[in-house]
Design a protein around this motif. Structure first.
Motif, PDB file in Angstrom:
ATOM      1  N   GLU A  46      -0.564  -4.459  -4.851  1.00 40.83           N
ATOM      2  CA  GLU A  46      -0.965  -2.912  -3.764  1.00 40.83           C
ATOM      3  C   GLU A  46      -0.858  -2.352  -5.076  1.00 40.83           C
ATOM      4  N   HIS A  59      -5.292  -1.371   3.640  1.00 40.66           N
ATOM      5  CA  HIS A  59      -3.710  -1.970   3.197  1.00 40.66           C
ATOM      6  C   HIS A  59      -3.368  -2.266   3.907  1.00 40.66           C
ATOM      7  N   ASN A  60      -2.783  -2.199   5.707  1.00 36.46           N
ATOM      8  CA  ASN A  60      -2.049  -2.944   6.093  1.00 36.46           C
ATOM      9  C   ASN A  60      -1.837  -3.820   6.935  1.00 36.46           C
ATOM     10  N   THR A  83      -1.538 -10.858  -3.006  1.00 35.76           N
ATOM     11  CA  THR A  83      -2.521  -9.240  -3.131  1.00 35.76           C
ATOM     12  C   THR A  83      -1.457  -8.677  -3.522  1.00 35.76           C
ATOM     13  N   ASN A 138       9.030  -1.730   9.509  1.00 37.03           N
ATOM     14  CA  ASN A 138       9.601  -0.808  10.009  1.00 37.03           C
ATOM     15  C   ASN A 138       9.125  -1.171  11.521  1.00 37.03           C
ATOM     16  N   THR A 193       0.706   3.083   3.677  1.00 33.56           N
ATOM     17  CA  THR A 193       0.958   2.570   4.721  1.00 33.56           C
ATOM     18  C   THR A 193      -0.225   3.437   6.021  1.00 33.56           C
TER      19      THR A 193
HETATM   20  P1  GDP Z   1      10.232  -2.070   3.939  1.00 24.92           P
HETATM   21  O1  GDP Z   1      10.215  -0.377   3.147  1.00 24.92           O
HETATM   22  O2  GDP Z   1      10.506  -3.412   2.299  1.00 24.92           O
HETATM   23  O3  GDP Z   1      11.204  -2.389   4.495  1.00 24.92           O
HETATM   24  O4  GDP Z   1       8.785  -2.125   4.709  1.00 24.92           O
HETATM   25  P2  GDP Z   1       8.270  -1.826   5.501  1.00 24.92           P
HETATM   26  O5  GDP Z   1       6.483  -2.706   5.806  1.00 24.92           O
HETATM   27  O6  GDP Z   1       8.066  -1.172   6.322  1.00 24.92           O
HETATM   28  O7  GDP Z   1       7.415  -0.993   4.551  1.00 24.92           O
HETATM   29  C1  GDP Z   1       6.884  -1.590   3.209  1.00 24.92           C
HETATM   30  C2  GDP Z   1       4.945  -1.556   3.034  1.00 24.92           C
HETATM   31  O8  GDP Z   1       4.901  -1.714   1.471  1.00 24.92           O
HETATM   32  C3  GDP Z   1       4.315  -2.494   3.813  1.00 24.92           C
HETATM   33  O9  GDP Z   1       4.029  -2.054   4.738  1.00 24.92           O
HETATM   34  C4  GDP Z   1       2.996  -2.936   2.842  1.00 24.92           C
HETATM   35  O10 GDP Z   1       2.798  -1.483   3.436  1.00 24.92           O
HETATM   36  C5  GDP Z   1       4.042  -2.537   1.053  1.00 24.92           C
HETATM   37  N1  GDP Z   1       4.838  -3.316   1.226  1.00 24.92           N
HETATM   38  C6  GDP Z   1       5.333  -3.579   0.477  1.00 24.92           C
HETATM   39  N2  GDP Z   1       5.582  -5.016   0.304  1.00 24.92           N
HETATM   40  C7  GDP Z   1       4.667  -5.857  -0.031  1.00 24.92           C
HETATM   41  C8  GDP Z   1       4.389  -6.980  -0.190  1.00 24.92           C
HETATM   42  O11 GDP Z   1       4.433  -8.197  -0.866  1.00 24.92           O
HETATM   43  N3  GDP Z   1       2.645  -7.311  -0.132  1.00 24.92           N
HETATM   44  C9  GDP Z   1       2.050  -6.542   0.451  1.00 24.92           C
HETATM   45  N4  GDP Z   1       0.906  -6.716   0.780  1.00 24.92           N
HETATM   46  N5  GDP Z   1       2.350  -4.930   1.112  1.00 24.92           N
HETATM   47  C10 GDP Z   1       3.936  -4.509   0.395  1.00 24.92           C
END
Ligand code: GDP
Length: 481
Positions: A372, A382-383, A370, A103, A377
């Motif tokens: 997780e 993690h990010n 990974t 996002n 966030t």
């Molecule tokens: P959305 O929720 O799928 O629209 O994507 P966002 O990136 O905004 O929020 C989901 C968050 O969950 C990610 O930013 C990561 O922190 C975590 N996440 C979700 N899917 C994955 C993944 O496949 N790998 C990793 N490392 N983190 C993930």
């Protein structure tokens, strides 16, 4: 949208066809000059107009950035509480973090595009959890807002109803649309405030932002604080004032996010180290890479067996994954090797796919960097992993992603790939169609403005219909194609 998919080696120079400005220090941001070696697709070259506008933007940013006299002047104006009467050289969009990484990347790209369109300077208020994710994008300057010295108190966790949102200030008559009050002399019209919040998150408090007449009012405000978790670029195309310029910047609408994300966002060395190390040892040896991104939401969960079947059905429908046995399929002549990269918070589908291909030996490798288990966030570590996985996905020849996921949207845009998008199990019902092939590599604007009657200049509706359509994965969303 135009045809895509060309692996145009001719375009694959390290500056991405002039998209990136030369002369930046390589060591401080290795990904910037190195990523072209990893991308498999270069479907769109930037237009000469985009290149001109980017170079102009960079010059403006250098003049107006934190540390310059013009910035100091603009902050002083901000302290005064009112916007400058005359046209000033430096006006700003301050990006504020909201929601997960995908996002955030989409709202950054949208906000930067808005700054390009309105001759503003784009600054990012980066919280500690995002402190070391992205390099400085503009040569010889900074995009970081010095949050500690900024005279607006609460920049993080703003919420979707700030009392200084544009529409609430309009209600309180603290700001006025010029044409609403043509009889009023300049003396009686309110002096625009020094800053307003643009509340453009999924509740879209400030949906009138997407009306030309409000853009005229917003133009007079020196500082805009953008609070959004959306890719709102397609909705800017519905504003008559922006349509022509967007057309010139992006002759192919499908290239907006592809080009702007490759331009703006470069992982820092700490993230790039994770990406390249993993890529070299696991993905580089294969002839072909397939990225599979599995995002699960509580509101649309289904049993894991159903989900796995949906993935396989999608793969069959769109001919993505290789055959389970050596007997061959259309995609695989038995001599090419494939690496399947799984991105997911969980290990389940990785384990299933790994055992599915166990018999294929070295011909098909299944990898997951990974798992997780939960979104975190607020954690920089993690990010970093999440960002690394977005980039690893973007180095695929082919993508299978999850519907409604901004994480997958960013990976597809960066990759220059039209993904197969798994449809969401609304009401926990397994969708009858497992997935749809995206019409473009563009992200979906999941919450475009609705039920707003704009009074400004009329937009060219036919042109709009030719370039913006309903998303594959969300009937209420819109996307460029
Ligand atoms: P959305 O929720 O799928 O629209 O994507 P966002 O990136 O905004 O929020 C989901 C968050 O969950 C990610 O930013 C990561 O922190 C975590 N996440 C979700 N899917 C994955 C993944 O496949 N790998 C990793 N490392 N983190 C993930």
């Amino acid at each position: 949208g135009a045809a895509t998919g060309a692996t145009a080696a001719a375009n694959a120079d390290e500056l991405l066809g002039g998209l990136l400005a030369p002369g930046m220090d390589r060591g401080s941001c290795l990904s910037r000059y190195d990523s072209w070696r990893y991308y498999k697709h270069f479907p769109y070259a930037p237009s000469p107009h985009l290149l001109r506008r980017l170079r102009d933007y960079e010059a403006r940013h250098r003049r107006c950035a934190p540390g310059t006299p013009l910035y100091a002047k603009a902050v002083e104006q901000l302290r005064s509480g009112r916007s400058a009467d005359d046209t000033v050289e430096c006006n700003y969009v301050v990006w504020l973090p909201f929601d997960g990484l995908g996002n955030r990347m989409l709202s950054m790209v949208s906000g930067f595009l808005y700054a390009l369109l309105t001759d503003r300077v784009f600054l990012a208020a980066l919280p500690p959890d995002s402190d070391d994710l992205f390099c400085e994008p503009f040569p010889g300057t900074t995009w970081r807002l010095p949050a500690d010295d900024f005279p607006v108190a609460k920049l993080f966790g703003v919420g979707q109803h700030p009392d200084r949102s544009y529409s609430s200030l309009l209600d309180k008559k603290k700001i006025a649309v010029p044409e609403d009050d043509p009889a009023a002399s300049n003396a009686t019209a309110p002096v625009p405030p020094a800053y307003v919040y643009l509340s453009l998150g999924w509740l879209l408090t400030d949906r009138i932002f997407f009306c030309g007449e409000h853009q005229l009012a917003i133009k007079k405000v020196n500082w805009l604080l953008q609070y959004s978790d959306l890719y709102f670029a397609p909705s800017l195309y519905a504003v008559a004032e922006f349509q022509d310029e967007l057309r010139r910047l992006f002759p192919a609408k499908e290239s907006v996010s592809h080009l702007l994300t490759r331009y703006l966002l470069h992982p820092t060395n700490s993230v790039w180290g994770i990406v390249t190390t993993y890529y070299r040892s696991n993905l580089a040896p294969a002839d072909r890479r397939i990225g599979v991104q599995i995002r699960m939401y509580g509101h649309s969960s289904i049993p894991a067996d159903d989900m796995y079947n949906q993935i396989l059905a999608c793969s069959r429908q769109e001919r993505i994954l290789p055959a389970e046995t050596d007997s061959g399929d259309g995609n695989n002549n038995g001599t090419t090797t494939t690496a399947i990269l799984i991105a997911s918070l969980y290990a389940d589908y990785y384990k299933r796919l790994r055992s599915r291909y166990a018999a294929r030996g070295a011909a098909v490798g299944v990898f997951q960097p990974t798992h997780e288990e939960r979104q975190a966030t607020e954690s920089l570590v993690h990010n970093r992993k999440a960002l690394a996985e977005i980039y690893l996905l973007s180095f695929s020849e082919e993508l299978l992603t999850s519907g409604l996921s901004t994480f997958g949207y960013v990976a597809s845009s960066l990759a220059g790939v039209r993904p197969a998008i798994l449809l969401t199990a609304f009401d926990h019902k397994v969708p009858a169609t497992p997935c749809r092939r995206a019409v473009s590599m563009e992200p979906c604007n999941l919450t475009p403005p609705r039920d707003v009657e704009c009074r400004g200049e009329a937009v060219d509706k036919d042109d709009l219909a030719r370039h913006v359509r309903v998303c594959e994965d969300w009937k209420d969303g819109v996307k460029f194609f």
